[in-house]
Design a protein around this motif. Sequence first.
Motif, PDB file in Angstrom:
ATOM      1  N   LEU A 217       0.807  -1.337  -0.103  1.00  0.00           N
ATOM      2  CA  LEU A 217      -0.019  -0.062   0.013  1.00  0.00           C
ATOM      3  C   LEU A 217       1.024   1.347   0.211  1.00  0.00           C
ATOM      4  O   LEU A 217       0.640   2.278  -0.682  1.00  0.00           O
TER       5      LEU A 217
ATOM      6  N   VAL B 186       1.899   1.696  -3.597  1.00  0.00           N
ATOM      7  CA  VAL B 186       0.838   2.210  -4.341  1.00  0.00           C
ATOM      8  C   VAL B 186       0.507   3.861  -3.920  1.00  0.00           C
ATOM      9  O   VAL B 186       0.590   4.726  -4.551  1.00  0.00           O
TER      10      VAL B 186
ATOM     11  N   PHE C  91       1.791   0.483 -12.976  1.00  0.00           N
ATOM     12  CA  PHE C  91       2.103  -0.360 -11.791  1.00  0.00           C
ATOM     13  C   PHE C  91       0.832  -0.971 -11.302  1.00  0.00           C
ATOM     14  O   PHE C  91       0.086  -0.185 -10.724  1.00  0.00           O
TER      15      PHE C  91
ATOM     16  N   PRO D 237       0.301  -4.092  -7.888  1.00  0.00           N
ATOM     17  CA  PRO D 237       1.051  -4.751  -7.263  1.00  0.00           C
ATOM     18  C   PRO D 237       0.377  -6.215  -7.228  1.00  0.00           C
ATOM     19  O   PRO D 237       0.877  -7.327  -6.420  1.00  0.00           O
ATOM     20  N   ASN D 238      -0.357  -6.423  -8.087  1.00  0.00           N
ATOM     21  CA  ASN D 238      -0.759  -8.018  -8.355  1.00  0.00           C
ATOM     22  C   ASN D 238      -0.147  -8.808  -9.099  1.00  0.00           C
ATOM     23  O   ASN D 238      -0.661  -9.876  -9.426  1.00  0.00           O
TER      24      ASN D 238
ATOM     25  N   LEU E 232      -6.763   2.281  -5.748  1.00  0.00           N
ATOM     26  CA  LEU E 232      -6.105   1.308  -4.753  1.00  0.00           C
ATOM     27  C   LEU E 232      -5.130   0.161  -5.610  1.00  0.00           C
ATOM     28  O   LEU E 232      -4.517  -0.390  -5.211  1.00  0.00           O
ATOM     29  N   ARG E 233      -5.297   0.235  -7.116  1.00  0.00           N
ATOM     30  CA  ARG E 233      -4.663  -0.403  -7.885  1.00  0.00           C
ATOM     31  C   ARG E 233      -4.740  -2.031  -7.406  1.00  0.00           C
ATOM     32  O   ARG E 233      -3.806  -2.821  -7.607  1.00  0.00           O
ATOM     33  N   VAL E 234      -5.932  -2.288  -7.246  1.00  0.00           N
ATOM     34  CA  VAL E 234      -6.161  -3.889  -7.075  1.00  0.00           C
ATOM     35  C   VAL E 234      -7.209  -4.554  -8.169  1.00  0.00           C
ATOM     36  O   VAL E 234      -7.390  -5.683  -7.965  1.00  0.00           O
TER      37      VAL E 234
ATOM     38  N   ASP F  59      -2.464  -4.300   9.440  1.00  0.00           N
ATOM     39  CA  ASP F  59      -2.530  -3.514   8.563  1.00  0.00           C
ATOM     40  C   ASP F  59      -4.009  -3.166   7.916  1.00  0.00           C
ATOM     41  O   ASP F  59      -4.808  -3.808   8.009  1.00  0.00           O
ATOM     42  N   LEU F  60      -4.068  -1.890   7.337  1.00  0.00           N
ATOM     43  CA  LEU F  60      -5.339  -1.301   6.779  1.00  0.00           C
ATOM     44  C   LEU F  60      -5.805  -2.440   5.562  1.00  0.00           C
ATOM     45  O   LEU F  60      -7.043  -2.527   5.735  1.00  0.00           O
ATOM     46  N   VAL F  61      -4.850  -2.579   4.899  1.00  0.00           N
ATOM     47  CA  VAL F  61      -5.468  -3.454   3.679  1.00  0.00           C
ATOM     48  C   VAL F  61      -4.791  -4.773   3.526  1.00  0.00           C
ATOM     49  O   VAL F  61      -5.662  -5.575   2.856  1.00  0.00           O
TER      50      VAL F  61
ATOM     51  N   LEU G 230      -2.096 -10.953  -2.918  1.00  0.00           N
ATOM     52  CA  LEU G 230      -2.101 -11.067  -1.354  1.00  0.00           C
ATOM     53  C   LEU G 230      -2.998 -11.772  -0.907  1.00  0.00           C
ATOM     54  O   LEU G 230      -2.819 -12.628   0.270  1.00  0.00           O
TER      55      LEU G 230
END
Lengths: 86, 391
Positions: free
Chosen positions: A36, A39, A55, A57-58, B192-194, B249-251, B288
């Motif tokens: 995070l 990010v 970018f 993170p996955n 959040l880029r998830v 952790d928050l996320v 994750l």
Amino acid sequence: MTVAERVIALIAARALADPAAITPGMTVESLGLDSLGLVEAVFTIEEAFDITVPFTPNEDGPGGFDVSTVGAIIRGVEGLIAAKAA
Amino acid sequence: MRRVVITGAGTVNALAHDLPGTMRAMAEGRSAIGPLAFRDVDRLSVRIGAQVRGWPEDAQHDRFTGFALAAAAEALAMAGDGAGEGAGVVIGSAAGGIGTWEENYRAVFQDGKNRVPPLTVPRLMLNAASSQIAMRHGLRGPSFAVSSACSSANHAIGQAFRLVRDGYAPAMVAGGAEAMLCFGGIKAWEGLRVLSPDGCRPFSASRNGMVMGEGAAVFMLEDADRARARGAKALAEVAGFGMTADAGDLVAPSVEGAAAAMRAALDEARLAPEDVGYINAHGTGTRLNDRCEVAAIRAAFGPAADRAMVSSTKAMHGHAIGATGAIELVACLMALDQGVIAPTIGLDRPDPDCDLDHVPNEARRALVGAALSNSFAFGGLNAVLALKASP
């Protein structure tokens, strides 16, 4: 300020580190940035240079934007700025 | 203490607008993920999702309430005369009426209007779904909304389970509802880029993030003796509920927090790990989550982890955020009541770190005596339901 200095300053601000102590060879993990945190750092870089950094993170391994070291991030950002100017 | 059974179920999601259609789609391993269609979608970098198609505009209710009302009507129709005045309603949602917020902010900020419709607040409030269901069906028991991001539905169903078990209500209508597929909803998640730009592939080495969905699923939870007395069919028993907070952790998820919630659910249900035949995983398709969840299942189950089927149905209906645990409970009911295990679709190349039986790509027939449904939320809130086949 060069691009490298600005990127280092932005990463340092996110990592609560002294910019002078950050070298291009350092990994983001060694600066204490988790997924995070990275990010958030990338977001501040995008805002500062008005670029979009591809970018996520996955993704494992090569293909995506290289965030393995501070130097890799700087080179990537320089490339994106050059691509934008072209 | 009373035993609690599920005597009605209903859902609206991207796979279908009802329960039978959803179960059919899950058994067929169909994906409802496709291009998103709504205003300003061209300004998003992520343009796919599991959107409910062909759903009418509703002048009275926010979209999340509309989904919840339809799902509740289906559940109550199946349950027959089970509800009654003493029943209550608990619906979980992460964002409530976000579409109403967006529409009215657009009107005042972008279009410069100085007036919004009078029902703006009652439409957007997080308890709109619970209240509208209670009003429509005359349910005067304990009713409220629950919000814990992606665990909202499981927390809601868990609360309803305990209210019935402990005698505060003879029956409860419970589930989750979410309608975050709008410009602002996706834009926030983009930050959040998830999100994956191209698909949801839980437990697969090729996965690159989650894909958002929307919808609702609602269940009738009822005192088992009362259900038996009136001759209602029980789809399954809700036997236990475990909830923990990572307080870390928050996320980022935590193996220990998730495992502790699974252990708590098993303990309350008086189940041993080897009794559980199916786990509906949270399985978001982010690196994750998936790795952490597999490690947590191994920590909670020990050697029995290798005997359980562990699938994520999110590659079919998307991650419906505060509704997701409820839609996933449909997969658990299908396993327990019909002996059909919903697959993890899009599992082309297993991640070596996700090495459980993830029921890849095709549904399976199996007799299952007990099932778990996992939900793990941002903010570190874990909520796990334990179910048993109907007694």
